[in-house]
Design a protein around this motif. Sequence first.
Motif, PDB file in Angstrom:
ATOM      1  N   ARG A 328      51.688  37.698  43.902  1.00  0.00           N
ATOM      2  CA  ARG A 328      51.816  36.372  43.303  1.00  0.00           C
ATOM      3  C   ARG A 328      51.252  35.296  44.233  1.00  0.00           C
ATOM      4  O   ARG A 328      50.582  34.350  43.773  1.00  0.00           O
ATOM      5  CB  ARG A 328      53.279  36.074  42.995  1.00  0.00           C
ATOM      6  CG  ARG A 328      53.490  34.731  42.293  1.00  0.00           C
ATOM      7  CD  ARG A 328      54.925  34.530  41.895  1.00  0.00           C
ATOM      8  NE  ARG A 328      55.811  34.526  43.060  1.00  0.00           N
ATOM      9  CZ  ARG A 328      57.142  34.410  42.985  1.00  0.00           C
ATOM     10  NH1 ARG A 328      57.724  34.316  41.806  1.00  0.00           N
ATOM     11  NH2 ARG A 328      57.867  34.410  44.087  1.00  0.00           N
ATOM     12  N   HIS A 331      47.570  35.314  43.946  1.00  0.00           N
ATOM     13  CA  HIS A 331      47.055  35.215  42.562  1.00  0.00           C
ATOM     14  C   HIS A 331      46.247  36.470  42.215  1.00  0.00           C
ATOM     15  O   HIS A 331      45.214  36.398  41.540  1.00  0.00           O
ATOM     16  CB  HIS A 331      46.191  33.963  42.378  1.00  0.00           C
ATOM     17  CG  HIS A 331      46.907  32.687  42.692  1.00  0.00           C
ATOM     18  ND1 HIS A 331      47.859  32.130  41.858  1.00  0.00           N
ATOM     19  CD2 HIS A 331      46.837  31.860  43.784  1.00  0.00           C
ATOM     20  CE1 HIS A 331      48.340  31.007  42.392  1.00  0.00           C
ATOM     21  NE2 HIS A 331      47.741  30.818  43.569  1.00  0.00           N
ATOM     22  N   ARG A 333      46.277  38.815  40.015  1.00  0.00           N
ATOM     23  CA  ARG A 333      46.719  39.356  38.730  1.00  0.00           C
ATOM     24  C   ARG A 333      45.921  40.590  38.333  1.00  0.00           C
ATOM     25  O   ARG A 333      46.424  41.444  37.599  1.00  0.00           O
ATOM     26  CB  ARG A 333      46.599  38.270  37.653  1.00  0.00           C
ATOM     27  CG  ARG A 333      47.683  37.186  37.753  1.00  0.00           C
ATOM     28  CD  ARG A 333      47.591  36.209  36.600  1.00  0.00           C
ATOM     29  NE  ARG A 333      46.393  35.376  36.719  1.00  0.00           N
ATOM     30  CZ  ARG A 333      46.350  34.219  37.364  1.00  0.00           C
ATOM     31  NH1 ARG A 333      47.447  33.762  37.963  1.00  0.00           N
ATOM     32  NH2 ARG A 333      45.249  33.514  37.422  1.00  0.00           N
ATOM     33  N   ASP A 395      50.221  34.057  34.788  1.00  0.00           N
ATOM     34  CA  ASP A 395      51.402  34.854  35.105  1.00  0.00           C
ATOM     35  C   ASP A 395      52.196  35.203  33.849  1.00  0.00           C
ATOM     36  O   ASP A 395      52.802  36.280  33.759  1.00  0.00           O
ATOM     37  CB  ASP A 395      52.297  34.092  36.084  1.00  0.00           C
ATOM     38  CG  ASP A 395      51.663  33.965  37.460  1.00  0.00           C
ATOM     39  OD1 ASP A 395      50.688  34.711  37.720  1.00  0.00           O
ATOM     40  OD2 ASP A 395      52.115  33.129  38.266  1.00  0.00           O
TER      41      ASP A 395
END
Length: 415
Positions: A328, A331, A333, A395
């Motif tokens: 997280r 970032h 993802r 997110d």
Amino acid sequence: MVTQTPPQSAQAGPGAEPPSARQVAGRRWRSARGVVAALLAMVVIAVILAALRPATSAEALDPTSPKQDGSRALAEILRQNGTPVHVARDADDAVRQSAPGSVMLVTRTERLTREDLTRLASAQVDLVLVRPTSFALADLAPRVRKDGPTFEEADEPGCTMQAAALAGAVSLHESETYEVTASVTGAVTTCYKTEFGGPRVVQVRHGAKTVTVLGSASPLTNRRLTEEGNAALAMNLLDSTNTGLVPTAGTSVVWLVPDIPTEGTAAGQQSLGDLLPFGVKLFILQLLVAVLLVALWRGRRLGPVVAEALPVVVRSAETVQGRSRLYRAGHARDRASDALRSGARERLVPLLGLPRSSAQDPSAAQEIVTAVAHRTPYDETYVGAALYGPEPLDDAGLIALSDVLDDLERQVRQS
């Protein structure tokens, strides 16, 4: 994942003082002193060998020099027995003084240029080469090449060469050994072989011309001339007929001792092996052996891999949460979604009756999607996007993907 905390040692407890710098240095010295002693011993041996190796003076093998490594004694003996000795200081002068029936003695070949070697190779006289360099052998005796140095004392000649047979045993001391190539077509004679078969005297005949390679300068020097049959061998090699101990009348010797080349000339052609003293070669060999022994010693000290317990209790949930926070914060993802999808496929494949290897096989993607769609109410497009789709945009999309994958797993398990 839970592990037990290892018991605290009495010596390494919380209150124990760390080792001092002096103690650490002492341990390191005790572990390395064997290697240092071995290296120092090899250096001392190399220095002793280099010191014992006699240095070659500028007048070595000079027929006018009375020094120990000079050759005035041999030149005077030849003159007293009626054989003229003509001293030449360059290749052109040596070729001019040569005549039919004469023998040219070539010394200090490291001072000759490529042009000098070409002139000597074209001269139609018998040649006697004393410890020639690799370049000189390539031009004057191309069928002979160096095989390595030796310190063995020569015994009987062990050959049919009349010059060596009449001389008998000689004392060559340090000498080069030679190897004759298999392409030899003319007559070849090898004498004074070592224990391993390397000859120290080689004679090759090309038609009416004979080239003799002498691996040691000892038989020609003032210091060694009187040892064993050295004088006889030297005189016989300089006899164009090789019929007796004393050269026959009418023959002559052209003694080539090239002058020290001037700066900027192309003289002094020597290979790397010619330039390195024997002591240096031996030191390099010892160093390689020492490095190999140290590598084996250090390799044995590593020992087998030891599994140690963690010093603290680490729960698996904490590990998962820590990695999630890292994703997280970065970032990431894409990595997070790949991890979720990969884990879901690994768990779904056994439930679908497919091999485990197909979970990470791109060619099996359509087969997995079809099998999941048959076990759930979703179509293949929806399942494909969930298991192999692009990364989420935010997110919230990542959380939604996690929920979709959980739902797919639940329905496949319940079907």
